[in-house]
Design an enzyme around this catalytic site. Structure first.
Site, PDB file in Angstrom:
ATOM      1  N   ARG A  40      39.110  -2.225  44.331  1.00 50.75           N
ATOM      2  CA  ARG A  40      39.700  -1.224  44.642  1.00 50.75           C
ATOM      3  C   ARG A  40      41.181  -1.468  44.061  1.00 50.75           C
ATOM      4  O   ARG A  40      41.734  -2.634  43.871  1.00 50.75           O
ATOM      5  CB  ARG A  40      39.955  -1.421  46.012  1.00 50.75           C
ATOM      6  CG  ARG A  40      38.798  -0.784  47.130  1.00 50.75           C
ATOM      7  CD  ARG A  40      38.706   0.827  46.966  1.00 50.75           C
ATOM      8  NE  ARG A  40      37.447   1.415  47.645  1.00 50.75           N
ATOM      9  CZ  ARG A  40      36.223   1.679  47.132  1.00 50.75           C
ATOM     10  NH1 ARG A  40      35.971   1.354  45.687  1.00 50.75           N
ATOM     11  NH2 ARG A  40      35.501   2.214  47.965  1.00 50.75           N
ATOM     12  N   HIS A  44      36.314   4.693  37.332  1.00 53.27           N
ATOM     13  CA  HIS A  44      35.550   4.364  38.531  1.00 53.27           C
ATOM     14  C   HIS A  44      34.109   4.564  38.281  1.00 53.27           C
ATOM     15  O   HIS A  44      33.448   5.458  39.360  1.00 53.27           O
ATOM     16  CB  HIS A  44      36.419   5.220  39.718  1.00 53.27           C
ATOM     17  CG  HIS A  44      35.884   4.302  41.285  1.00 53.27           C
ATOM     18  ND1 HIS A  44      36.905   4.311  42.170  1.00 53.27           N
ATOM     19  CD2 HIS A  44      34.901   3.932  41.639  1.00 53.27           C
ATOM     20  CE1 HIS A  44      36.253   3.660  43.260  1.00 53.27           C
ATOM     21  NE2 HIS A  44      35.235   3.253  42.784  1.00 53.27           N
TER      22      HIS A  44
HETATM   23  C1  GLV Z   1      32.468   3.235  45.271  1.00 53.72           C
HETATM   24  O1  GLV Z   1      33.610   2.791  45.052  1.00 53.72           O
HETATM   25  C2  GLV Z   1      31.842   2.614  46.652  1.00 53.72           C
HETATM   26  O2  GLV Z   1      32.973   2.296  47.588  1.00 53.72           O
HETATM   27  O3  GLV Z   1      30.663   2.900  46.954  1.00 53.72           O
END
Ligand code: GLV
Length: 313
Positions: A223, A277
């Site tokens: 994160r 991401h």
């Molecule tokens: C993606 O970032 C998740 O938390 O699955």
């Protein structure tokens, strides 16, 4: 049971869940408002506050991802409704590959060779053995533990860290604040797989970065909120010069604001690799099995592993 599925590709989730739960009524958020409002369960990834606010009779929420931060930060989240999240569900394998790529990038000097290529410079750097390249993994949940194990199986010495004590075969496990202080100076690559909670925000601040050995690298498939960005840029040093700061480089997949704003200095920093991401896609197969099983168990009133909203995971 009535299940509302709200995520990207919701139709595919709906159809596949309907096959696994033939007695359930399963619909997406395209269904009429009065049908949506009757939902007993919501299977979702990042629902809008408007949608959550509509659903007054919810008996359970299934988070279609590993991190529950977006859901817990949603102002319309009803309190007291059990939340089940995906645990690994096929994400750990691709994330382990992402981390392997990052560790290898620095351990085998691909960062240096990339810069040398721009100057047509043919110069080898002495190879560093994996055994001489300790890796730290912060976060030993379902994904972090598998990533730590994959790196150890590859031959890297691995230090793992979690808030409370854990034991994992072949991993040197540390815990708590003192454990983090113990781990940081010992690793050449640091991998972040912690959840976003009030306790983990900016855990990688100026002090933590200064505790890493000179020339360490950072890999964040977790994160964005885990890192103090100003401290990271300071530790990377001057973007315009070839001289390296204390931190050799970073591979970053997650950011506090996504998409990463075009004006972020991280985009153009020569020692930063950015990915959008993508480290841990959620393959439908295993995730569907987990979601169907959680829905079945919730509806049957059986014990289900739910998240702890106070802890944030
Ligand atoms: C993606 O970032 C998740 O938390 O699955």
């Amino acid at each position: 049971m009535r299940v509302l599925v709200h995520t990207e590709a919701a139709e595919a989730w709906r159809d596949a869940l309907a096959e696994r739960l033939p007695d359930a009524e399963i619909f997406t958020s395209a269904a009429p408002a009065d049908q949506r409002r009757r939902a007993d369960y919501l299977a979702t990834w990042k629902p809008s506050p408007e949608l959550l606010g509509e659903l007054e009779g919810l008996k359970g929420i299934i988070n279609l991802g590993a991190g529950v931060d977006a859901l817990l930060n949603n102002p319309a989240l009803p309190s007291g409704v059990p939340i089940v999240k995906l645990r690994d569900a096929g994400m750990a394998g691709p994330i382990a590959d992402y981390v392997r790529y990052g560790v290898c990038h620095f351990q085998r000097d691909f960062d240096r060779y990339r810069r040398q290529q721009a100057r047509a410079e043919w110069r080898q750097h002495p190879a560093v053995d994996k055994a001489e390249w300790p890796v730290g993994v912060l976060g030993l949940g379902a994904i972090g533990a598998k990533v730590a194990q994959a790196l150890a199986d590859d031959g890297f010495p691995v230090h793992g860290w979690s808030r409370s004590p854990r034991t994992l075969p072949g991993i040197e496990c540390h815990h708590g604040d003192a454990g983090l202080r113990e781990l940081l100076p010992r690793v050449k690559s640091l991998v972040l797989l912690l959840p976003d909670t009030p306790a983990t925000r900016r855990v990688i601040d100026a002090e933590a970065l200064a505790a890493l050995p000179e020339g360490a690298s950072l890999i964040n498939p977790g994160r964005g909120t885990l890192i103090d960005e100003a401290a990271l840029l300071a530790a990377l040093g001057d973007a315009s010069s070839e001289t390296q700061g204390r931190l050799r480089g970073a591979l970053l997949d997650a950011f506090p604001e996504e998409p990463l704003p075009a004006e972020s200095p991280l985009w153009s920093h020569p020692r930063v690799l950015i990915t959008p991401h993508m480290a841990g896609p959620t393959p439908l197969g295993e995730a569907l099995d987990q979601v169907a099983e959680a829905l079945r168990a919730l509806a049957a009133g059986e014990a289900v592993e739910t998240i702890d909203p106070a802890a944030g995971y």
